[in-house]
Design a protein around this motif. Structure first.
Motif, PDB file in Angstrom:
ATOM      1  N   TYR A  23       5.927   5.083   9.196  1.00  0.00           N
ATOM      2  CA  TYR A  23       7.047   6.038   9.176  1.00  0.00           C
ATOM      3  C   TYR A  23       7.141   6.695   7.797  1.00  0.00           C
ATOM      4  O   TYR A  23       6.131   7.053   7.209  1.00  0.00           O
ATOM      5  CB  TYR A  23       8.362   5.341   9.578  1.00  0.00           C
ATOM      6  CG  TYR A  23       8.221   4.449  10.799  1.00  0.00           C
ATOM      7  CD1 TYR A  23       7.860   5.005  12.025  1.00  0.00           C
ATOM      8  CD2 TYR A  23       8.412   3.081  10.718  1.00  0.00           C
ATOM      9  CE1 TYR A  23       7.725   4.190  13.159  1.00  0.00           C
ATOM     10  CE2 TYR A  23       8.276   2.265  11.834  1.00  0.00           C
ATOM     11  CZ  TYR A  23       7.928   2.828  13.045  1.00  0.00           C
ATOM     12  OH  TYR A  23       7.788   2.030  14.140  1.00  0.00           O
TER      13      TYR A  23
ATOM     14  N   LEU B 188      -1.337   9.033   3.891  1.00  0.00           N
ATOM     15  CA  LEU B 188      -1.792   8.512   5.185  1.00  0.00           C
ATOM     16  C   LEU B 188      -0.573   8.259   6.066  1.00  0.00           C
ATOM     17  O   LEU B 188       0.549   8.202   5.576  1.00  0.00           O
ATOM     18  CB  LEU B 188      -2.527   7.188   4.977  1.00  0.00           C
ATOM     19  CG  LEU B 188      -3.810   7.227   4.150  1.00  0.00           C
ATOM     20  CD1 LEU B 188      -4.160   5.835   3.635  1.00  0.00           C
ATOM     21  CD2 LEU B 188      -4.945   7.786   4.986  1.00  0.00           C
ATOM     22  N   SER B 189      -0.813   8.050   7.358  1.00  0.00           N
ATOM     23  CA  SER B 189       0.302   7.739   8.260  1.00  0.00           C
ATOM     24  C   SER B 189       0.706   6.279   8.172  1.00  0.00           C
ATOM     25  O   SER B 189       1.774   5.898   8.640  1.00  0.00           O
ATOM     26  CB  SER B 189      -0.090   8.025   9.713  1.00  0.00           C
ATOM     27  OG  SER B 189      -0.683   9.273   9.798  1.00  0.00           O
ATOM     28  N   GLY B 190      -0.174   5.453   7.618  1.00  0.00           N
ATOM     29  CA  GLY B 190       0.127   4.029   7.522  1.00  0.00           C
ATOM     30  C   GLY B 190      -0.756   3.376   6.476  1.00  0.00           C
ATOM     31  O   GLY B 190      -1.794   3.927   6.095  1.00  0.00           O
ATOM     32  N   GLY B 191      -0.362   2.185   6.027  1.00  0.00           N
ATOM     33  CA  GLY B 191      -1.096   1.511   4.961  1.00  0.00           C
ATOM     34  C   GLY B 191      -2.306   0.710   5.426  1.00  0.00           C
ATOM     35  O   GLY B 191      -3.041   0.151   4.606  1.00  0.00           O
TER      36      GLY B 191
ATOM     37  N   GLY C 242       7.939   5.136   5.206  1.00  0.00           N
ATOM     38  CA  GLY C 242       7.730   4.079   4.221  1.00  0.00           C
ATOM     39  C   GLY C 242       8.681   2.923   4.453  1.00  0.00           C
ATOM     40  O   GLY C 242       9.267   2.792   5.538  1.00  0.00           O
TER      41      GLY C 242
ATOM     42  N   PHE D  58      -3.260  11.325  -1.663  1.00  0.00           N
ATOM     43  CA  PHE D  58      -3.049  11.946  -0.362  1.00  0.00           C
ATOM     44  C   PHE D  58      -2.166  10.995   0.443  1.00  0.00           C
ATOM     45  O   PHE D  58      -2.014   9.834   0.064  1.00  0.00           O
ATOM     46  CB  PHE D  58      -4.386  12.187   0.366  1.00  0.00           C
ATOM     47  CG  PHE D  58      -5.305  11.006   0.334  1.00  0.00           C
ATOM     48  CD1 PHE D  58      -6.278  10.886  -0.642  1.00  0.00           C
ATOM     49  CD2 PHE D  58      -5.184   9.984   1.273  1.00  0.00           C
ATOM     50  CE1 PHE D  58      -7.119   9.767  -0.689  1.00  0.00           C
ATOM     51  CE2 PHE D  58      -6.011   8.874   1.237  1.00  0.00           C
ATOM     52  CZ  PHE D  58      -6.991   8.772   0.249  1.00  0.00           C
TER      53      PHE D  58
ATOM     54  N   ILE E 135      -0.304  -0.320  -4.550  1.00  0.00           N
ATOM     55  CA  ILE E 135      -1.676   0.198  -4.676  1.00  0.00           C
ATOM     56  C   ILE E 135      -1.846   1.422  -3.781  1.00  0.00           C
ATOM     57  O   ILE E 135      -1.488   1.404  -2.599  1.00  0.00           O
ATOM     58  CB  ILE E 135      -2.708  -0.875  -4.287  1.00  0.00           C
ATOM     59  CG1 ILE E 135      -2.554  -2.112  -5.193  1.00  0.00           C
ATOM     60  CG2 ILE E 135      -4.131  -0.312  -4.393  1.00  0.00           C
ATOM     61  CD1 ILE E 135      -3.472  -3.257  -4.839  1.00  0.00           C
ATOM     62  N   SER E 136      -2.418   2.471  -4.374  1.00  0.00           N
ATOM     63  CA  SER E 136      -2.664   3.710  -3.622  1.00  0.00           C
ATOM     64  C   SER E 136      -4.155   3.901  -3.397  1.00  0.00           C
ATOM     65  O   SER E 136      -4.966   3.630  -4.283  1.00  0.00           O
ATOM     66  CB  SER E 136      -2.130   4.899  -4.424  1.00  0.00           C
ATOM     67  OG  SER E 136      -2.604   6.107  -3.866  1.00  0.00           O
TER      68      SER E 136
ATOM     69  N   LEU F  13       0.864  -1.178   0.000  1.00  0.00           N
ATOM     70  CA  LEU F  13       0.000   0.000   0.000  1.00  0.00           C
ATOM     71  C   LEU F  13       0.898   1.224   0.000  1.00  0.00           C
ATOM     72  O   LEU F  13       1.719   1.386   0.915  1.00  0.00           O
ATOM     73  CB  LEU F  13      -0.902   0.001   1.230  1.00  0.00           C
ATOM     74  CG  LEU F  13      -2.006  -1.056   1.288  1.00  0.00           C
ATOM     75  CD1 LEU F  13      -2.659  -1.220  -0.072  1.00  0.00           C
ATOM     76  CD2 LEU F  13      -1.529  -2.387   1.793  1.00  0.00           C
ATOM     77  N   SER F  14       0.754   2.051  -1.021  1.00  0.00           N
ATOM     78  CA  SER F  14       1.684   3.170  -1.177  1.00  0.00           C
ATOM     79  C   SER F  14       1.025   4.307  -1.930  1.00  0.00           C
ATOM     80  O   SER F  14       0.315   4.069  -2.914  1.00  0.00           O
ATOM     81  CB  SER F  14       2.910   2.679  -1.960  1.00  0.00           C
ATOM     82  OG  SER F  14       3.591   3.761  -2.541  1.00  0.00           O
ATOM     83  N   PRO F  15       1.281   5.559  -1.509  1.00  0.00           N
ATOM     84  CA  PRO F  15       0.708   6.674  -2.274  1.00  0.00           C
ATOM     85  C   PRO F  15       1.282   6.745  -3.688  1.00  0.00           C
ATOM     86  O   PRO F  15       0.765   7.474  -4.528  1.00  0.00           O
ATOM     87  CB  PRO F  15       1.104   7.908  -1.451  1.00  0.00           C
ATOM     88  CG  PRO F  15       2.243   7.482  -0.595  1.00  0.00           C
ATOM     89  CD  PRO F  15       2.082   6.019  -0.370  1.00  0.00           C
TER      90      PRO F  15
ATOM     91  N   ALA G 107      -5.726   1.647   3.970  1.00  0.00           N
ATOM     92  CA  ALA G 107      -5.810   1.246   2.560  1.00  0.00           C
ATOM     93  C   ALA G 107      -6.024  -0.267   2.456  1.00  0.00           C
ATOM     94  O   ALA G 107      -6.818  -0.740   1.630  1.00  0.00           O
ATOM     95  CB  ALA G 107      -4.546   1.673   1.824  1.00  0.00           C
TER      96      ALA G 107
HETATM   97  N1  SAM Z   1       7.222   8.995   2.419  1.00  0.00           N
HETATM   98  C1  SAM Z   1       6.202   8.308   1.664  1.00  0.00           C
HETATM   99  C2  SAM Z   1       5.965   9.004   0.328  1.00  0.00           C
HETATM  100  O1  SAM Z   1       6.040  10.221   0.280  1.00  0.00           O
HETATM  101  O2  SAM Z   1       5.648   8.310  -0.664  1.00  0.00           O
HETATM  102  C3  SAM Z   1       4.899   8.249   2.469  1.00  0.00           C
HETATM  103  C4  SAM Z   1       4.983   7.407   3.676  1.00  0.00           C
HETATM  104  S1  SAM Z   1       3.481   7.337   4.574  1.00  0.00           S
HETATM  105  C5  SAM Z   1       3.709   8.578   5.762  1.00  0.00           C
HETATM  106  C6  SAM Z   1       3.597   5.855   5.508  1.00  0.00           C
HETATM  107  C7  SAM Z   1       2.878   4.666   4.895  1.00  0.00           C
HETATM  108  O3  SAM Z   1       1.512   4.966   4.741  1.00  0.00           O
HETATM  109  C8  SAM Z   1       3.349   4.229   3.529  1.00  0.00           C
HETATM  110  O4  SAM Z   1       4.458   3.382   3.621  1.00  0.00           O
HETATM  111  C9  SAM Z   1       2.136   3.514   2.980  1.00  0.00           C
HETATM  112  O5  SAM Z   1       2.113   2.149   3.349  1.00  0.00           O
HETATM  113  C10 SAM Z   1       0.978   4.235   3.643  1.00  0.00           C
HETATM  114  N2  SAM Z   1       0.277   5.178   2.774  1.00  0.00           N
HETATM  115  C11 SAM Z   1       0.344   6.523   2.819  1.00  0.00           C
HETATM  116  N3  SAM Z   1      -0.429   7.086   1.910  1.00  0.00           N
HETATM  117  C12 SAM Z   1      -1.048   6.089   1.249  1.00  0.00           C
HETATM  118  C13 SAM Z   1      -1.949   6.041   0.167  1.00  0.00           C
HETATM  119  N4  SAM Z   1      -2.396   7.136  -0.419  1.00  0.00           N
HETATM  120  N5  SAM Z   1      -2.378   4.837  -0.264  1.00  0.00           N
HETATM  121  C14 SAM Z   1      -1.918   3.706   0.323  1.00  0.00           C
HETATM  122  N6  SAM Z   1      -1.036   3.687   1.348  1.00  0.00           N
HETATM  123  C15 SAM Z   1      -0.593   4.864   1.807  1.00  0.00           C
END
Ligand code: SAM
Length: 257
Positions: A122, A145-148, A124, A143, A138-139, A94-96, A151
């Motif tokens: 954290y 989030l603080s964690g996946g 990521g 936007f 998958i995002s 799960l990743s933006p 999602a």
């Molecule tokens: N530093 C990363 C970046 O800018 O791409 C963001 C890290 S985020 C604070 C922490 C975790 O939240 C990510 O590792 C991911 O698993 C999850 N996350 C944040 N935004 C998400 C999104 N839009 N969709 C899915 N997962 C998300």
């Protein structure tokens, strides 16, 4: 209840398994699990540190703010999830930065019997996990989030409600928004009049053909108003397309060369 042949297994790799457990204990998701249509488990990467509670993050190479989830416990957790799978699993991070989640992707995921969902925290996760262990990113949307976990829960919820037998009525998800690229028509329930607001008369008429026509019209009207981008690929009749001129599919550019 015993698991069916087609039971979907979701395994979430998360530092907060209690979130996933709470989610699995309510509503349609819980019922689907009770009916043997799905299982939802989580694996905490902390369990794969030497003392079972150790560090799972470290500062980024090259400097910068925040921490990054390290490879060894995460990889071990994914390996454990793979070992528990009945079929070759799909591993999604799960990743933006990933493919934006939509109903088409959810439908693709319903064909997957074993789905491993990796929730980062954290800043990521170490990129080497993405390179070697992950099949798809998958995002949830554009936007951060603080964690996946949220999602991961969104994916599980949306997949589960498409599984035959998960909803009360087999037809319940058929008219949902995005099936057929149309938003759903507006819904009303009792009382008939509330604070001066009445239910549209057609819905009280008992005329099912009229009701179906009204719903179809409202569904198209709403989609044209709110999400004209969807309408292009919606299965509209010629008459319906005439009523909403913007809904005609675009013809691909001709390549004269
Ligand atoms: N530093 C990363 C970046 O800018 O791409 C963001 C890290 S985020 C604070 C922490 C975790 O939240 C990510 O590792 C991911 O698993 C999850 N996350 C944040 N935004 C998400 C999104 N839009 N969709 C899915 N997962 C998300």
């Amino acid at each position: 209840m015993s698991m069916t042949e087609s039971c979907r297994r979701f395994t979430v790799i998360s530092l907060f398994p209690e979130l996933i457990q709470a989610f699995a204990e309510v509503g349609i998701v819980r019922r689907a699990c009770e009916r043997g249509l799905a299982t939802i488990n989580s694996i905490d990467p902390r369990a794969f540190t030497p003392d079972g509670r150790g560090n799972v993050d470290d500062s980024p190479y090259g400097g910068g703010p925040g921490m990054v989830m390290t490879v060894p416990p995460l990889r071990a957790a994914i390996r454990e999830a793979r070992d528990r799978a009945a079929t070759r699993p799909c591993v999604a991070y799960l990743s933006p930065q990933g493919r934006r989640l939509d109903q088409a992707l959810i439908e693709e995921l319903t064909h997957q019997r074993d789905l491993i969902l990796v929730a980062g925290r954290y800043e990521g996760i170490d990129e080497r996990i993405v390179e070697r262990d992950v099949d798809v990113e998958i995002s949830l949307g554009d936007f951060v989030l603080s964690g996946g976990e949220i999602a991961a829960m969104a994916i599980i919820d949306a997949v589960v409600r498409l599984l035959p037998g998960a909803l009360g009525s087999a037809l319940s998800s058929g008219a949902d928004s995005f099936s057929d690229n149309l938003l759903e028509y507006p819904q009303y329930t009792r009382p008939e009049i509330v604070d001066g607001q009445a239910v549209p008369a057609v819905l009280l008429s008992g005329n099912h053909a009229e009701i179906a026509r009204w719903r179809r019209r409202e569904s198209i009207r709403r989609t044209a108003l709110r999400r004209p981008d969807l309408l292009e690929n919606a299965p509209l009749s010629a008459a319906e397309r005439q009523e909403y001129p913007g809904s005609a599919p675009t013809t691909p550019d001709r390549d004269d060369n």
